[in-house]
Write a protein that holds these residues in place. Structure first.
Motif, PDB file in Angstrom:
ATOM      1  N   SER A  15       0.827  -1.211   0.000  1.00 17.72           N
ATOM      2  CA  SER A  15       0.000   0.000   0.000  1.00 17.72           C
ATOM      3  C   SER A  15       0.859   1.258   0.000  1.00 17.72           C
ATOM      4  O   SER A  15       0.562   2.226  -0.707  1.00 17.72           O
ATOM      5  N   MET A  16       1.923   1.239   0.792  1.00 21.96           N
ATOM      6  CA  MET A  16       2.801   2.402   0.862  1.00 21.96           C
ATOM      7  C   MET A  16       3.453   2.674  -0.497  1.00 21.96           C
ATOM      8  O   MET A  16       3.511   3.821  -0.951  1.00 21.96           O
ATOM      9  N   LEU A  17       3.908   1.623  -1.160  1.00 19.19           N
ATOM     10  CA  LEU A  17       4.555   1.804  -2.459  1.00 19.19           C
ATOM     11  C   LEU A  17       3.558   2.267  -3.522  1.00 19.19           C
ATOM     12  O   LEU A  17       3.895   3.079  -4.383  1.00 19.19           O
ATOM     13  N   ARG A  18       2.324   1.779  -3.452  1.00 15.90           N
ATOM     14  CA  ARG A  18       1.290   2.250  -4.385  1.00 15.90           C
ATOM     15  C   ARG A  18       1.008   3.731  -4.160  1.00 15.90           C
ATOM     16  O   ARG A  18       0.864   4.501  -5.111  1.00 15.90           O
ATOM     17  N   ASN A  19       0.930   4.132  -2.888  1.00 22.81           N
ATOM     18  CA  ASN A  19       0.705   5.542  -2.571  1.00 22.81           C
ATOM     19  C   ASN A  19       1.864   6.411  -3.054  1.00 22.81           C
ATOM     20  O   ASN A  19       1.652   7.490  -3.614  1.00 22.81           O
ATOM     21  N   LEU A  20       3.094   5.946  -2.827  1.00 19.15           N
ATOM     22  CA  LEU A  20       4.256   6.716  -3.263  1.00 19.15           C
ATOM     23  C   LEU A  20       4.303   6.838  -4.786  1.00 19.15           C
ATOM     24  O   LEU A  20       4.589   7.915  -5.322  1.00 19.15           O
ATOM     25  N   ALA A  21       4.023   5.745  -5.485  1.00 17.42           N
ATOM     26  CA  ALA A  21       4.047   5.780  -6.947  1.00 17.42           C
ATOM     27  C   ALA A  21       2.964   6.711  -7.483  1.00 17.42           C
ATOM     28  O   ALA A  21       3.206   7.500  -8.409  1.00 17.42           O
ATOM     29  N   THR A  22       1.779   6.650  -6.896  1.00 13.43           N
ATOM     30  CA  THR A  22       0.693   7.527  -7.320  1.00 13.43           C
ATOM     31  C   THR A  22       1.053   8.988  -7.067  1.00 13.43           C
ATOM     32  O   THR A  22       0.854   9.846  -7.935  1.00 13.43           O
ATOM     33  N   SER A  23       1.624   9.270  -5.904  1.00 11.13           N
ATOM     34  CA  SER A  23       2.008  10.645  -5.581  1.00 11.13           C
ATOM     35  C   SER A  23       3.114  11.151  -6.498  1.00 11.13           C
ATOM     36  O   SER A  23       3.097  12.310  -6.917  1.00 11.13           O
ATOM     37  N   LEU A  24       4.072  10.289  -6.798  1.00 12.43           N
ATOM     38  CA  LEU A  24       5.165  10.696  -7.682  1.00 12.43           C
ATOM     39  C   LEU A  24       4.641  11.061  -9.069  1.00 12.43           C
ATOM     40  O   LEU A  24       5.024  12.088  -9.637  1.00 12.43           O
ATOM     41  N   ALA A  37      12.661   5.528  -1.895  1.00 12.51           N
ATOM     42  CA  ALA A  37      12.835   6.081  -3.239  1.00 12.51           C
ATOM     43  C   ALA A  37      13.384   5.032  -4.196  1.00 12.51           C
ATOM     44  O   ALA A  37      12.961   4.951  -5.352  1.00 12.51           O
ATOM     45  N   LYS A  38      14.305   4.225  -3.718  1.00 13.73           N
ATOM     46  CA  LYS A  38      14.869   3.188  -4.580  1.00 13.73           C
ATOM     47  C   LYS A  38      13.812   2.169  -4.976  1.00 13.73           C
ATOM     48  O   LYS A  38      13.821   1.660  -6.097  1.00 13.73           O
ATOM     49  N   GLU A  39      12.914   1.863  -4.069  1.00 14.56           N
ATOM     50  CA  GLU A  39      11.854   0.906  -4.378  1.00 14.56           C
ATOM     51  C   GLU A  39      10.816   1.506  -5.323  1.00 14.56           C
ATOM     52  O   GLU A  39      10.392   0.868  -6.274  1.00 14.56           O
ATOM     53  N   VAL A  40      10.393   2.739  -5.047  1.00 13.61           N
ATOM     54  CA  VAL A  40       9.344   3.347  -5.867  1.00 13.61           C
ATOM     55  C   VAL A  40       9.884   3.732  -7.246  1.00 13.61           C
ATOM     56  O   VAL A  40       9.121   3.840  -8.209  1.00 13.61           O
ATOM     57  N   ASN A  41      11.186   3.879  -7.352  1.00 13.12           N
ATOM     58  CA  ASN A  41      11.815   4.195  -8.630  1.00 13.12           C
ATOM     59  C   ASN A  41      11.497   3.112  -9.663  1.00 13.12           C
ATOM     60  O   ASN A  41      11.085   3.411 -10.786  1.00 13.12           O
ATOM     61  N   ALA A  42      11.663   1.864  -9.281  1.00  7.63           N
ATOM     62  CA  ALA A  42      11.402   0.754 -10.201  1.00  7.63           C
ATOM     63  C   ALA A  42       9.929   0.706 -10.601  1.00  7.63           C
ATOM     64  O   ALA A  42       9.594   0.445 -11.765  1.00  7.63           O
ATOM     65  N   ILE A  43       9.056   0.982  -9.654  1.00  5.30           N
ATOM     66  CA  ILE A  43       7.622   0.951  -9.938  1.00  5.30           C
ATOM     67  C   ILE A  43       7.247   2.069 -10.910  1.00  5.30           C
ATOM     68  O   ILE A  43       6.497   1.856 -11.867  1.00  5.30           O
ATOM     69  N   ALA A  44       7.782   3.261 -10.674  1.00  4.54           N
ATOM     70  CA  ALA A  44       7.479   4.394 -11.547  1.00  4.54           C
ATOM     71  C   ALA A  44       7.978   4.135 -12.968  1.00  4.54           C
ATOM     72  O   ALA A  44       7.291   4.467 -13.944  1.00  4.54           O
ATOM     73  N   GLU A  45       9.142   3.532 -13.084  1.00 10.49           N
ATOM     74  CA  GLU A  45       9.677   3.211 -14.414  1.00 10.49           C
ATOM     75  C   GLU A  45       8.728   2.260 -15.148  1.00 10.49           C
ATOM     76  O   GLU A  45       8.446   2.438 -16.332  1.00 10.49           O
ATOM     77  N   LYS A  46       8.229   1.263 -14.437  1.00 13.12           N
ATOM     78  CA  LYS A  46       7.315   0.306 -15.061  1.00 13.12           C
ATOM     79  C   LYS A  46       5.997   0.967 -15.462  1.00 13.12           C
ATOM     80  O   LYS A  46       5.437   0.667 -16.523  1.00 13.12           O
ATOM     81  N   MET A  47       5.501   1.875 -14.631  1.00  8.71           N
ATOM     82  CA  MET A  47       4.251   2.562 -14.955  1.00  8.71           C
ATOM     83  C   MET A  47       4.419   3.450 -16.191  1.00  8.71           C
ATOM     84  O   MET A  47       3.538   3.498 -17.058  1.00  8.71           O
ATOM     85  N   ILE A  48       5.540   4.146 -16.289  1.00  8.96           N
ATOM     86  CA  ILE A  48       5.770   5.007 -17.450  1.00  8.96           C
ATOM     87  C   ILE A  48       5.929   4.160 -18.707  1.00  8.96           C
ATOM     88  O   ILE A  48       5.448   4.526 -19.786  1.00  8.96           O
ATOM     89  N   THR A  49       6.560   3.008 -18.573  1.00 13.51           N
ATOM     90  CA  THR A  49       6.673   2.106 -19.716  1.00 13.51           C
ATOM     91  C   THR A  49       5.293   1.628 -20.160  1.00 13.51           C
ATOM     92  O   THR A  49       5.019   1.532 -21.363  1.00 13.51           O
TER      93      THR A  49
END
Length: 112
Positions: A15-24, A37-49
């Motif tokens: 849940s925390m990582l989903r919230n961070l990715a959504t906020s970013l 930040a290191k964890e949410v970085n990978a998630i954000a990259e995948k979402m942008i892809t």
């Protein structure tokens, strides 16, 4: 695959990582700890892809992870087209120093 537990159980961490990715993706810049930040970085990259793929299936996959529908719309209409010719490396992590109180290393993560 190794990942950081971040001192939380599985559900809370997810849940925390989903919230961070959504906020970013919503604000295009957030301040958090270095480990998060290191964890949410990978998630954000995948979402942008996913946003770069641009099809309905990719949009639905993004909707399953991100918490706000307007953020998914922003991802597909504003953010992804900016990175159409870029192969990864969509985020930047800038150290801002230790947090007062527990001296955790704080960073600013932003979209390039």
């Amino acid at each position: 695959m190794a990942y950081r537990k971040l001192g939380r159980n599985t559900g809370h961490r997810g849940s925390m990582l989903r919230n961070l990715a959504t906020s970013l993706l919503k604000h295009e810049r957030i301040q958090t700890t270095e480990a998060r930040a290191k964890e949410v970085n990978a998630i954000a990259e995948k979402m942008i892809t996913l946003g770069k793929q641009g099809d309905l299936a990719a949009r639905r996959n993004a909707l399953t992870y991100l918490l706000e529908e307007d953020v998914v719309t922003k991802l597909f209409t504003e953010i992804a087209p900016k990175y159409a010719d870029r192969q990864g490396g969509y985020t930047r992590v800038i150290k801002v120093g230790p947090r007062r109180g527990d001296a955790a290393e704080m960073v600013l993560i932003e979209l390039v």
